[in-house]
Write a protein that holds these residues in place. Sequence first.
Motif, mmCIF file in Angstrom:
data_model
loop_
_atom_site.group_PDB
_atom_site.id
_atom_site.type_symbol
_atom_site.label_atom_id
_atom_site.label_comp_id
_atom_site.label_asym_id
_atom_site.label_seq_id
_atom_site.Cartn_x
_atom_site.Cartn_y
_atom_site.Cartn_z
ATOM 1 N N PHE A 37 0.828 -1.205 0.000
ATOM 2 C CA PHE A 37 0.000 0.000 0.000
ATOM 3 C C PHE A 37 0.863 1.255 0.000
ATOM 4 O O PHE A 37 1.880 1.312 0.678
ATOM 5 N N TYR A 38 0.412 2.264 -0.734
ATOM 6 C CA TYR A 38 1.146 3.519 -0.854
ATOM 7 C C TYR A 38 0.213 4.677 -0.569
ATOM 8 O O TYR A 38 -0.524 5.119 -1.452
ATOM 9 N N PRO A 39 0.224 5.190 0.663
ATOM 10 C CA PRO A 39 -0.617 6.340 0.992
ATOM 11 C C PRO A 39 -0.225 7.547 0.135
ATOM 12 O O PRO A 39 0.888 7.625 -0.388
ATOM 13 N N ALA A 40 -1.120 8.503 0.009
ATOM 14 C CA ALA A 40 -0.880 9.680 -0.825
ATOM 15 C C ALA A 40 0.421 10.387 -0.482
ATOM 16 O O ALA A 40 1.115 10.865 -1.374
ATOM 17 N N THR B 204 3.830 9.050 -2.201
ATOM 18 C CA THR B 204 3.923 9.045 -3.660
ATOM 19 C C THR B 204 4.731 10.273 -4.056
ATOM 20 O O THR B 204 4.189 11.363 -4.164
ATOM 21 N N PRO B 205 6.042 10.111 -4.242
ATOM 22 C CA PRO B 205 6.898 11.265 -4.494
ATOM 23 C C PRO B 205 6.538 12.003 -5.778
ATOM 24 O O PRO B 205 6.122 11.402 -6.764
ATOM 25 N N GLU B 206 6.725 13.299 -5.732
ATOM 26 C CA GLU B 206 6.499 14.169 -6.886
ATOM 27 C C GLU B 206 7.752 14.142 -7.755
ATOM 28 O O GLU B 206 8.839 14.445 -7.272
ATOM 29 N N GLY C 74 4.576 3.384 -5.880
ATOM 30 C CA GLY C 74 5.380 2.176 -5.782
ATOM 31 C C GLY C 74 6.856 2.377 -6.045
ATOM 32 O O GLY C 74 7.554 1.435 -6.435
ATOM 33 N N LEU C 75 7.361 3.577 -5.799
ATOM 34 C CA LEU C 75 8.764 3.894 -6.077
ATOM 35 C C LEU C 75 9.711 2.876 -5.477
ATOM 36 O O LEU C 75 10.666 2.455 -6.113
ATOM 37 N N ASN C 76 9.466 2.458 -4.258
ATOM 38 C CA ASN C 76 10.444 1.616 -3.559
ATOM 39 C C ASN C 76 10.193 0.122 -3.669
ATOM 40 O O ASN C 76 10.835 -0.659 -2.982
ATOM 41 N N HIS C 77 9.281 -0.275 -4.529
ATOM 42 C CA HIS C 77 9.095 -1.707 -4.719
ATOM 43 C C HIS C 77 10.369 -2.257 -5.343
ATOM 44 O O HIS C 77 10.836 -1.764 -6.364
ATOM 45 N N PRO C 78 11.001 -3.258 -4.714
ATOM 46 C CA PRO C 78 12.326 -3.683 -5.152
ATOM 47 C C PRO C 78 12.376 -4.314 -6.545
ATOM 48 O O PRO C 78 13.414 -4.340 -7.164
ATOM 49 N N TYR C 79 11.273 -4.812 -7.060
ATOM 50 C CA TYR C 79 11.286 -5.461 -8.376
ATOM 51 C C TYR C 79 10.349 -4.751 -9.343
ATOM 52 O O TYR C 79 9.730 -5.364 -10.185
ATOM 53 N N ARG C 80 10.278 -3.438 -9.217
ATOM 54 C CA ARG C 80 9.357 -2.644 -10.027
ATOM 55 C C ARG C 80 9.712 -2.758 -11.504
ATOM 56 O O ARG C 80 10.801 -2.397 -11.921
ATOM 57 N N ALA C 81 8.772 -3.237 -12.311
ATOM 58 C CA ALA C 81 9.002 -3.439 -13.738
ATOM 59 C C ALA C 81 8.360 -2.344 -14.585
ATOM 60 O O ALA C 81 8.584 -2.294 -15.780
ATOM 61 N N PHE C 82 7.530 -1.513 -13.982
ATOM 62 C CA PHE C 82 6.921 -0.416 -14.723
ATOM 63 C C PHE C 82 6.757 0.780 -13.803
ATOM 64 O O PHE C 82 6.839 0.671 -12.590
ATOM 65 N N GLU D 37 -1.015 11.547 -12.889
ATOM 66 C CA GLU D 37 -0.592 12.776 -13.548
ATOM 67 C C GLU D 37 -1.698 13.822 -13.420
ATOM 68 O O GLU D 37 -2.861 13.518 -13.645
ATOM 69 N N THR D 38 -1.318 15.044 -13.086
ATOM 70 C CA THR D 38 -2.269 16.146 -12.995
ATOM 71 C C THR D 38 -1.751 17.291 -13.860
ATOM 72 O O THR D 38 -0.613 17.732 -13.692
#
Length: 181
Positions: free
Chosen positions: A74-77, A80-82, A95-103, A108-109
């Motif tokens: 889970f990633y609270p608001a 979620t880095p800008e 999900g910046l710090n998910h160790p196996y992030r594939a995407f 976007e605003t």
Amino acid sequence: MAKIGSNLKALRLRRHLSMRDLAQRSGISHTTISLIERDLISPTVDTLQAILDALGSRLSEFLGGLTEGSGSPFYPADDTPEIGNPETISYRLIGLNHPYRAFQFLRETYAVGADTGELLSHVAQEAGCVVSGAIELTVGNQTRVLHKGDGYYFDSRELHRFRNVGKATAEVISAISPPSY
């Protein structure tokens, strides 16, 4: 002291980046990155931080060792880095710090009139869905205005551009693979 080269190389390869790509993003020479990855030199904390920032990882996570899965799905608001500009085009990375992030998964605003500028291209694929507002998307020689519920999927090697043509802030949820952050 633990050798960090192989872990750094594995992280770079998971992000599908060459040493030169990583050097360009981090501001650290590709020669230095090569020496670090082969454990021939130990980087300063500042050098390692610059490399990890370019890879979308945190120093504490990296030094703690890569583990199977992440601590929490889970990633609270506020986690979620800008990575954009909140005044014009905000990109909030989930999900910046998910160790196996594939995407790269983004919220976007786009402020009224916000524009990504000249047509750009990069090696990836992009997909997204407009949550609110009106986004004009140009891909190659095709342009269309997308509204709430409309989506897109394209090869990012084609020249492309996003622009808010509506009278209100526009929001898009998107995914990019491989991740650039």
